[in-house]
Design a protein around this motif. Sequence first.
Motif, PDB file in Angstrom:
ATOM      1  N   ASP A 158     -10.458  41.569   8.542  1.00 42.82           N
ATOM      2  CA  ASP A 158     -10.399  40.267   7.881  1.00 42.82           C
ATOM      3  C   ASP A 158     -11.287  40.144   6.656  1.00 42.82           C
ATOM      4  N   ALA A 159     -11.647  41.259   6.056  1.00 47.00           N
ATOM      5  CA  ALA A 159     -12.346  41.207   4.768  1.00 47.00           C
ATOM      6  C   ALA A 159     -11.732  42.247   3.852  1.00 47.00           C
ATOM      7  N   TRP A 160     -10.871  41.805   2.964  1.00 48.97           N
ATOM      8  CA  TRP A 160     -10.287  42.722   1.986  1.00 48.97           C
ATOM      9  C   TRP A 160     -10.920  42.376   0.644  1.00 48.97           C
ATOM     10  N   THR A 161     -10.187  41.840  -0.311  1.00 49.57           N
ATOM     11  CA  THR A 161     -10.796  41.459  -1.590  1.00 49.57           C
ATOM     12  C   THR A 161     -11.796  40.320  -1.386  1.00 49.57           C
ATOM     13  N   VAL A 162     -12.969  40.418  -2.035  1.00 54.91           N
ATOM     14  CA  VAL A 162     -13.934  39.308  -2.042  1.00 54.91           C
ATOM     15  C   VAL A 162     -14.047  38.763  -3.461  1.00 54.91           C
ATOM     16  N   THR A 173     -12.163  35.495   0.872  1.00 52.67           N
ATOM     17  CA  THR A 173     -11.586  36.797   1.204  1.00 52.67           C
ATOM     18  C   THR A 173     -10.290  36.589   1.979  1.00 52.67           C
ATOM     19  N   GLY A 174      -9.392  37.526   1.835  1.00 51.55           N
ATOM     20  CA  GLY A 174      -8.108  37.435   2.536  1.00 51.55           C
ATOM     21  C   GLY A 174      -8.187  38.043   3.917  1.00 51.55           C
ATOM     22  N   SER A 175      -7.266  37.653   4.780  1.00 47.37           N
ATOM     23  CA  SER A 175      -7.233  38.189   6.137  1.00 47.37           C
ATOM     24  C   SER A 175      -5.847  38.744   6.462  1.00 47.37           C
ATOM     25  N   LEU A 194      -7.875  28.576   4.328  1.00 45.84           N
ATOM     26  CA  LEU A 194      -6.637  28.090   3.724  1.00 45.84           C
ATOM     27  C   LEU A 194      -5.516  28.967   4.267  1.00 45.84           C
ATOM     28  N   ASP A 195      -4.513  28.351   4.856  1.00 49.46           N
ATOM     29  CA  ASP A 195      -3.475  29.119   5.557  1.00 49.46           C
ATOM     30  C   ASP A 195      -2.218  29.253   4.697  1.00 49.46           C
ATOM     31  N   THR A 196      -1.855  30.498   4.384  1.00 49.55           N
ATOM     32  CA  THR A 196      -0.618  30.740   3.628  1.00 49.55           C
ATOM     33  C   THR A 196       0.597  30.805   4.561  1.00 49.55           C
ATOM     34  N   ILE A 201      -3.267  39.370   3.347  1.00 47.72           N
ATOM     35  CA  ILE A 201      -3.640  39.041   1.965  1.00 47.72           C
ATOM     36  C   ILE A 201      -4.504  40.161   1.379  1.00 47.72           C
ATOM     37  N   LEU A 202      -3.975  40.800   0.352  1.00 51.30           N
ATOM     38  CA  LEU A 202      -4.675  41.917  -0.285  1.00 51.30           C
ATOM     39  C   LEU A 202      -5.547  41.479  -1.452  1.00 51.30           C
ATOM     40  N   SER A 203      -5.160  40.398  -2.131  1.00 51.63           N
ATOM     41  CA  SER A 203      -5.855  40.033  -3.371  1.00 51.63           C
ATOM     42  C   SER A 203      -6.145  38.537  -3.434  1.00 51.63           C
ATOM     43  N   ILE A 204      -7.259  38.212  -4.100  1.00 59.50           N
ATOM     44  CA  ILE A 204      -7.758  36.834  -4.187  1.00 59.50           C
ATOM     45  C   ILE A 204      -8.280  36.596  -5.603  1.00 59.50           C
ATOM     46  N   ALA A 205      -8.070  35.405  -6.138  1.00 64.16           N
ATOM     47  CA  ALA A 205      -8.701  35.041  -7.411  1.00 64.16           C
ATOM     48  C   ALA A 205      -8.913  33.530  -7.477  1.00 64.16           C
TER      49      ALA A 205
END
Length: 355
Positions: A158-162, A173-175, A194-196, A201-205
């Motif tokens: 549960d920690a990919w992109t920060v 971070t995405g999960s 925040l629930d998609t 989720i690989l990427s965050i901005a």
Amino acid sequence: MPHYANRKTKAGTFLFAHPLSSPAQLVHIVRRVVKVKVSSLSLSLSQDQNMSTQYSILFKQEHAHDDAIWTAAWGKSEADGSETIVTGSLDDMVKVWKWSDEKLELQWTLEGHQLGVVSVDISHNGGIAASSSLDAYIRLWDLESGKQIKSMDAGPVDAWTVAFSPDSKYIATGSHLGKVNIFGVESGKKEYSLDTRGKFILSIAYSPDGKYLASGAIDGIINIFDIATGKLLHTLEGHAMPIRSLTFSPDSQLLVTASDDGYIKIYDVQHANLAGTLSGHGSWVLNVAFSPDDTHFVSSSSDKSVKVWDASSRACINTFFDHQDQVWSVKYNSTGSKIISAGDDRAIHIYDCPM
């Protein structure tokens, strides 16, 4: 039979299904198919480079890590104006470099992660770095002292992109469950999600104005949230393959996305319209970053290249072919005068950009 792109770790192998083939195999196939077009391709490449004699490679740090470099960030200290580069690698290490006199100097090697470092970011005042790892921990580091400030358990996978929020009070971070988890920098705890209702989720901005948060998933779906209300504003379905990276323009009006489908897409954030689709990379597009002056953005790819694009004309104005393997990370410095790239060849490259 699908082929798989592997990210090997000590814990096993991270698999991402690719419906066609691996990047190396794709490049090999493409080379054979387009052999007859080599002369025209060479011509177009030379034209591309003739337009851009001012771009140049300034510095190379070979063997910067003991294994592939997956992530890099470039920050500037508000305290003394010094420039810091942070890199994260499959060797489990986070390294802090000082950039001065047009060269890199290793300042700290930060130990703590038990598995490969997937993502790093630097707070907007340049004082703190965040790193995430396949060990499922997010760690905060004091860049002045090289000491760990906090370690946050993000849960399995549960920690990919920060990414730091624009005010640097939060880290997103995405999960793998399709949730964006928001951690407090002060508290060191998960504040909210925040629930998609989507996939991993690989990427965050974050948008620079602090209004939006965008996420990119493994199935190619992009979601844009209103941060103030926590509501999902837009779901964009322009890509059919994993979104490795996304970046907002400095004015927060555009969102640029990079995908394994080999395309870069540009979206009008307010209206959720597709404003452009860019091709040019020969394989997966792994990272995108906007220049601070809003005029250009840069991309990196499994095809071993780094490309600079004009934001208004949407044309590729320069291509660097200096890496020996796929390039996982590209970033601009705070003024847009330099670009950093890093990848599987364990090298850090710094490029000079005409201002």
